[in-house]
Write an enzyme that holds these catalytic residues in place. Structure first.
Site, PDB file in Angstrom:
ATOM      1  N   LEU A   1      47.346 -58.513 -28.926  1.00  0.00           N
ATOM      2  CA  LEU A   1      48.776 -58.602 -29.193  1.00  0.00           C
ATOM      3  C   LEU A   1      48.531 -60.074 -30.559  1.00  0.00           C
ATOM      4  O   LEU A   1      49.577 -59.794 -30.926  1.00  0.00           O
ATOM      5  CB  LEU A   1      49.062 -59.141 -28.184  1.00  0.00           C
ATOM      6  CG  LEU A   1      49.793 -58.010 -26.682  1.00  0.00           C
ATOM      7  CD1 LEU A   1      50.472 -58.960 -25.882  1.00  0.00           C
ATOM      8  CD2 LEU A   1      50.632 -57.155 -27.763  1.00  0.00           C
ATOM      9  N   GLY A   2      47.410 -60.102 -30.547  1.00  0.00           N
ATOM     10  CA  GLY A   2      47.375 -60.937 -32.040  1.00  0.00           C
ATOM     11  C   GLY A   2      46.688 -62.321 -31.563  1.00  0.00           C
ATOM     12  O   GLY A   2      45.414 -62.096 -30.990  1.00  0.00           O
TER      13      GLY A   2
ATOM     14  N   ASP B   1      55.283 -75.826 -33.169  1.00  0.00           N
ATOM     15  CA  ASP B   1      54.911 -75.057 -33.654  1.00  0.00           C
ATOM     16  C   ASP B   1      56.220 -73.767 -33.698  1.00  0.00           C
ATOM     17  O   ASP B   1      56.033 -71.779 -33.013  1.00  0.00           O
ATOM     18  CB  ASP B   1      53.965 -74.009 -33.641  1.00  0.00           C
ATOM     19  CG  ASP B   1      53.532 -73.041 -34.401  1.00  0.00           C
ATOM     20  OD1 ASP B   1      53.522 -73.492 -35.732  1.00  0.00           O
ATOM     21  OD2 ASP B   1      52.606 -72.827 -34.211  1.00  0.00           O
TER      22      ASP B   1
ATOM     23  N   VAL C   1      44.635 -62.931 -27.669  1.00  0.00           N
ATOM     24  CA  VAL C   1      45.398 -62.724 -26.657  1.00  0.00           C
ATOM     25  C   VAL C   1      45.486 -61.032 -27.093  1.00  0.00           C
ATOM     26  O   VAL C   1      45.915 -60.321 -27.668  1.00  0.00           O
ATOM     27  CB  VAL C   1      47.574 -63.233 -27.236  1.00  0.00           C
ATOM     28  CG1 VAL C   1      48.402 -62.219 -26.584  1.00  0.00           C
ATOM     29  CG2 VAL C   1      47.043 -64.447 -27.586  1.00  0.00           C
TER      30      VAL C   1
ATOM     31  N   LYS D   1      45.430 -64.950 -22.808  1.00  0.00           N
ATOM     32  CA  LYS D   1      44.682 -65.457 -24.121  1.00  0.00           C
ATOM     33  C   LYS D   1      43.798 -66.653 -23.967  1.00  0.00           C
ATOM     34  O   LYS D   1      43.652 -66.883 -22.267  1.00  0.00           O
ATOM     35  CB  LYS D   1      45.751 -66.398 -24.539  1.00  0.00           C
ATOM     36  CG  LYS D   1      45.816 -67.142 -25.657  1.00  0.00           C
ATOM     37  CD  LYS D   1      46.656 -68.630 -26.249  1.00  0.00           C
ATOM     38  CE  LYS D   1      48.182 -68.279 -27.140  1.00  0.00           C
ATOM     39  NZ  LYS D   1      48.531 -69.441 -27.835  1.00  0.00           N
TER      40      LYS D   1
END
Ligand code: ADP
Ligand code: MG
Length: 357
Positions: free
Chosen positions: A28-29, A172, A36, A60
């Site tokens: 996903l990332g 963030d 992730v 993650k």
């Protein structure tokens, strides 16, 4: 009972997992500090364990910062669970080849982040169908867009207020770190990898390099540099409410949230390059949004003009809220709680009241 006893009891009754319990799916990332994946449980450990459907989870694999992220997620789960994605479990995985690796598992909340949704030409109408059961009978136009953006902003400030009341600053906040939870039909905050917990001094020294310059407030440091670094836990607990009052570190997140508000109102500022250009212009105006407005409005594109018009509705309360979030001095920015009490959200409140009667 004290907090630690409750945490202990909670741990006893919650299922724990280990590496072999998971099978990884689509990536996903991937950031500098972890990768992730969508994931599933391999076996069905017991009937008490939820998340048994395929792809129910997000996993993650994080570097050393994973330890802080686990700590933050556990704290959020106990103190303000609705603010963030549902955290399932986190543990240290010592695989011999790669060294220490932290694994963090959440419930899969849904496929879209606010970033994804904002990239669509349909925004904010694409969100409206997700948040409300029945689409408003208002014709498409500024009024209706404004109501949808109001709802998103209210959800963001609500989630942020939960974190801040717990003593956590996210640091963030950006559309990429806001996930739409399909289950609760609300936006939730994700990615506590750069968060700081000021009550107990965890991750007390800000890691500036973790901050995303596109959404970061002008202050480089969250706490003044005179604040002692990394005090021992008991000292920090005793001192931090005072430090919080003095430095208002939560207002860092408010600035970032203000930029998200800005991007929702101005379709022309949604791209990365446009945001970077806006940041440069705002800096040239000494972070004074009204001065920025004066400088761009005379030769504004139709996109920009539409944004100003939206924020000017109802006597300009949207513009008022935006300018109270995006300000140079942290102390002059509104808090998340203060933001929720802003007149911008009043109409929502009236609507809820009229529905209850
Ligand atoms: P990174 O450190 O890579 O930024 P994030 O925690 O932000 O890690 O997660 C990366 C991406 O994975 C998010 O932008 C989102 O698309 C997806 N994601 C993360 N957590 C969830 C979740 N609980 N449910 C659904 N998708 C998620
Ligand atoms: Mg992220």
């Amino acid at each position: 009972f004290d907090m630690f006893f409750l945490a202990f009891v909670e741990r006893l009754f919650r299922p724990t997992f280990k590496k072999d319990d998971f099978v990884l799916g689509k990536k996903l990332g991937e950031g500098a500090f972890g990768v992730v994946y969508r994931a599933s449980l391999t076996k069905k450990p017991s009937s008490k364990v939820p998340y048994q459907k395929e792809g129910d989870l997000v996993l993650k694999k994080a570097t050393e910062y994973g330890a802080v992220e686990i700590w933050m997620n556990e704290r959020v789960r106990r103190a303000c669970a609705n603010s963030c994605a549902d955290f399932v479990h986190g543990f240290l995985e010592n695989s011999s080849k790669k060294g220490a690796e932290y694994w963090l598992i959440w419930r899969y909340e849904g496929e879209a982040t606010l970033y994804d949704l904002m990239q669509s030409k349909e925004f904010p109408y694409n969100v409206e169908t997700m948040i409300v059961k029945e689409v408003q009978d208002l014709p498409r136009g500024l009024e209706r867009e404004n109501r949808i953006i109001q709802t998103i902003m209210r959800q963001l400030l609500f989630a942020l207020d939960g974190l801040h009341s717990t003593g956590i600053v996210h640091r963030d906040i950006k559309p990429q770190n806001i996930i739409f939870s399909e289950g609760s039909r609300t936006f939730k905050i994700i990615d506590l990898g750069a968060a700081a917990d000021l009550r107990v001094g965890i991750n007390y020294i800000p890691k500036e390099f973790l901050l995303d310059p596109r959404y970061a407030a002008p202050e480089q440091y969250i706490m003044s540099t005179q604040t002692p670094s990394a005090p021992s836990a008991p000292v920090a607990t005793a001192l931090s409410p005072v430090l919080w009052q003095m430095n208002l570190p939560d207002r860092f997140d408010i600035y970032s949230t203000g930029l998200i508000f800005l991007q929702m109102a101005f379709s022309g500022l949604r791209s990365d390059s446009a945001l970077i250009q806006f940041n440069r212009q705002l800096k040239r105006c000494d972070y004074d949004l009204n001065a920025w407005r004066k400088s761009v409005e005379p030769r504004a594109s139709s996109d920009l003009r539409k944004g100003f018009e939206l924020l000017d509705l109802d006597g300009g309360i949207g513009w008022e809220l935006l300018t109270s979030m995006v300000r140079y001095k942290a102390g002059q920015r509104i808090s998340a709680k203060g933001g929720l009490a802003n007149p911008y959200f009043d109409r929502e409140g009236l609507l809820v009241l009229s529905l209850m009667q």
